[in-house]
Design an enzyme around this catalytic site. Structure first.
Site, PDB file in Angstrom:
ATOM      1  N   HIS A 321       0.829  -1.208   0.000  1.00 26.30           N
ATOM      2  CA  HIS A 321       0.000   0.000   0.000  1.00 26.30           C
ATOM      3  C   HIS A 321       0.866   1.262   0.000  1.00 26.30           C
ATOM      4  CE1 HIS A 321      -3.581   2.453   1.024  1.00 26.30           C
ATOM      5  NE2 HIS A 321      -2.702   3.166   1.731  1.00 26.30           N
ATOM      6  N   GLU A 322       1.848   1.308   0.896  1.00 29.37           N
ATOM      7  CA  GLU A 322       2.682   2.513   0.987  1.00 29.37           C
ATOM      8  C   GLU A 322       3.535   2.697  -0.266  1.00 29.37           C
ATOM      9  OE1 GLU A 322       1.784   4.460   3.210  1.00 29.37           O
ATOM     10  OE2 GLU A 322       0.664   2.989   4.356  1.00 29.37           O
ATOM     11  N   TYR A 410     -10.507   5.356   2.071  1.00 28.25           N
ATOM     12  CA  TYR A 410      -9.793   4.183   1.572  1.00 28.25           C
ATOM     13  C   TYR A 410     -10.765   3.224   0.871  1.00 28.25           C
ATOM     14  CZ  TYR A 410      -5.978   5.489   4.814  1.00 28.25           C
ATOM     15  OH  TYR A 410      -4.978   6.139   5.487  1.00 28.25           O
TER      16      TYR A 410
END
Length: 647
Positions: A321-322, A410
């Site tokens: 994700h990051e 999100y």
């Protein structure tokens, strides 16, 4: 048709205003920032000078206003040394958004002109962007430790800034530190090619040496992506590719690098879908346990909570994700925090595309979407289903945007993009996203500009059945973005694995304190199935169907109280507290004192507070010094302890 073509060919829009900044960014914008920081980590103090190169973008100005939060401002002056007067005021005195620094300029400046000025100030332990940790709070217990966390609007506690994602600037920094307080320092920028520079060794203090490091970020970034970490830390490669690295305390390096051996493959999986990584190297910093979030996508220097390191690789979706934020969030950025889904929804979408490519487990992706949907709905209930905070466009006027933080941008954002993909078609949607990145590289945009680009792209590419697709895209667009509550279209993420998890919960509930026949199935579940099971257990507890005898049998069979994976452990504790179990308070208190990740501690504090407010407050007081300022503030809100803050 003429009207349609005109609307599709509009390239310039007046973007939405940012209600969370006090700066006059519509009149003047910073182009470059230089920071000079002298760290005094033992005394929890940073002596600072920040220098700016502003450009007038409005007609004319005679003052500059910046965002600050509990900074000690000493002087403001032009590059030529001319002193400038300044004042500080509080537009929202009952808010914790911070204050406004007003700098009176020496004359009127006009559009296109540049203004170079500096500010001398200091940062202390009141900062909510810097966490000052004693050496006793670290793993190696040899040096103090600091790290920053600036998203959403907390970088105003790091330096006087136009603290809005609308404004992007390059930055450089010189950091001076004692070798007895930090083995190394890293920032969200490239390091200079030179090794540590020794300044001098004071004759009367021969026990330490002053050193400095120089950093440069050549790509314009919003202020919330400025980051620093310092302490007894070291940097090592995680692969032979030369792109991915780890920073951690040295006693953790070996175990962490072993678990992160696939970081280069994660990067390649993302590139396979969206295109090349353009930031150079990628470094993951595994922070101390008090880091308040799972991960923070600072360019070149992602921060992550150690809870993602489970020893099994089950927490590495956070790493993917990051990494994905390097495309969505860092390269293209939301113009304000009301458009946060432009960062987070797109990143979740890319994360799941890359995870599917890397792991080849479709059921895991579907279950993760279901888990995310569950978390999103719980956050919606917390805000209220009719609250605008449960929409994709929260209004935080007069508030700290952190107050609206949730899983909604999100997961609702992800579902919106998945819905759009179902209309456009998978192949065309993928190519549209690649073109979108090219069009808006290093820019900040809002949801309206994304809509315009999507329709323009489909029209210009002459996709099949454009008129029908355009109608379907626009039909529910405003409902997706502005309407509170659940999405207007419910997507189907069902899988047989979901039913297996629900059946497992039912088996334990109906066994009524006995061991069910297939109790060992849990150990063959996907990691996401285990989470679904524990989420379902929480739901059963809310419905008063989870009894203490069932809890005891589960714990005897599955050893959930002893679980090392905190993604599972916090869900277990939340469920049993909701069921009224007070017999594990000691273990729960220990858990709350060992992890500072908000995703995991906030739900447990909520459940504990509802069951026993006094014990929840006592637990918080015992561990208060451990928590990051952001987490501390949110826990106080949960427990009803937060007082009005006058800046």
């Amino acid at each position: 048709m003429i009207v349609l073509m005109i609307s599709l060919m509009q390239y310039a829009l007046a973007y939405e205003l940012d209600v969370n900044t006090f700066s006059n960014y519509l009149d003047v914008q910073n182009r470059h920032l230089h920071l000079e920081w002298l760290l005094n980590m033992d005394k929890k103090y940073i002596n600072s000078t920040s220098s700016y190169r502003f450009q007038v973008v409005g007609r004319s100005i005679n003052k500059i206003t910046l965002d600050i939060y509990k900074l000690n401002i000493y002087s403001t002056y032009l590059q030529n040394g001319l002193s400038l007067s300044h004042t500080i005021d509080n537009p929202y005195e009952d808010s914790d958004q911070g204050s406004r620094l007003n700098i009176q300029l020496d004359k009127t400046y006009y559009k296109g002109q540049y203004i170079e000025l500096s500010i001398k100030y200091s940062i202390d332990s009141k900062s909510r962007s810097i966490s000052f940790m004693t050496k006793e709070q670290t793993s190696t217990k040899t040096m103090p430790y600091i790290f920053s966390q600036c998203e959403d609007a907390n970088c105003r506690a790091l330096a006087p800034l136009q603290d809005t994602p609308t404004v992007k600037q390059t930055y450089t920094a010189t950091v001076i530190f004692k070798d007895t307080e930090a083995a190394d320092v890293f920032m969200s920028a490239d390091e200079s090619k030179e090794e540590f520079q020794v300044l001098y060794r004071p004759k009367d203090q021969a026990g330490f040496t002053w050193k400095y490091k120089y950093f440069i970020q050549k790509v314009p970034i919003p202020s919330y992506l400025i980051a620093i970490v310092a302490g007894n830390i070291k940097k090592v490669p995680t692969s032979t590719g030369g792109r991915t690295f780890l920073v951690s305390e040295p006693d953790k390096t070996e175990a962490y690098t072993a678990e992160l051996k696939d970081m280069e493959q994660f990067m390649q999986a993302i590139e396979q879908y969206i295109g090349p990584y353009t930031w150079g190297t990628y470094t993951l910093v595994i922070q101390p346990a008090s880091f308040p979030i799972g991960g923070m996508e600072n360019p070149l220097l992602t921060f992550a909570n150690p809870t993602i390191m489970t020893g099994t690789g089950s927490g590495l979706d956070v790493t993917i994700h990051e990494m994905a934020h390097s495309w969505f969030g860092n390269t293209i950025t939301c113009v304000n925090w009301a458009n946060m889904w432009i960062n987070e929804g797109f990143t979740v979408f890319l994360e799941r595309k890359a995870s599917l490519f890397h792991y080849q487990i479709p059921d895991e992706i579907k279950l993760n979407a279901i888990i995310g949907n569950t978390s999103m709905y719980q956050d919606m209930l917390g805000f209220g289903l009719d609250s605008n905070f449960s929409s994709l466009h929260p209004d935080t006027t007069g508030l700290n945007p952190d107050d609206s933080f949730s899983k909604i941008p999100y997961e609702k954002g992800y579902q919106f993009l998945a819905y759009l993909e179902s209309i456009v078609g998978e192949a065309d949607f993928k190519q549209m996203l690649r073109a979108y990145l090219v069009q808006y590289k290093y820019q900040s945009i809002d949801q309206q500009e994304f809509q315009n680009f999507l329709l323009r792209y489909l029209y210009e590419k002459q996709v099949d059945d454009f008129s029908t697709k355009r109608y379907k895209i626009l039909e529910n667009w405003n409902k997706w973005v502005y309407s509170p509550g659940l999405p207007p279209v419910i997507l189907d993420f069902s899988t047989p694995k979901l039913a297996e998890a629900y059946d497992y919960t039912t088996a334990y509930i109906t066994a009524d304190g006995q061991q069910p026949t297939k109790w060992q199935n849990y150990f063959t579940f996907l990691h996401s199935q285990k989470q679904v099971f524990l989420e379902d257990l929480f739901k059963q507890a809310q419905n008063n169907l989870l009894k203490i005898n069932v809890i005891n049998q589960m714990d005897k069979d599955l050893k959930l109280t002893e679980e090392k994976d905190f993604e599972l452990k916090f869900r277990w504790f939340r469920a049993i507290l909701t069921a009224g179990d007070k017999t594990r308070f000691t273990q729960i208190s220990d858990f709350l004192g060992s992890v500072g990740r908000g995703k995991m501690v906030y739900p447990v504090y909520r459940a504990l507070n509802q069951l026993d407010h006094d014990f929840a407050v006592k637990t918080f007081k015992n561990h208060e010094a451990f928590y990051h300022p952001i987490a501390k503030n949110n826990i106080k809100n949960i427990l009803g302890l937060k007082e009005n803050i006058i800046q």
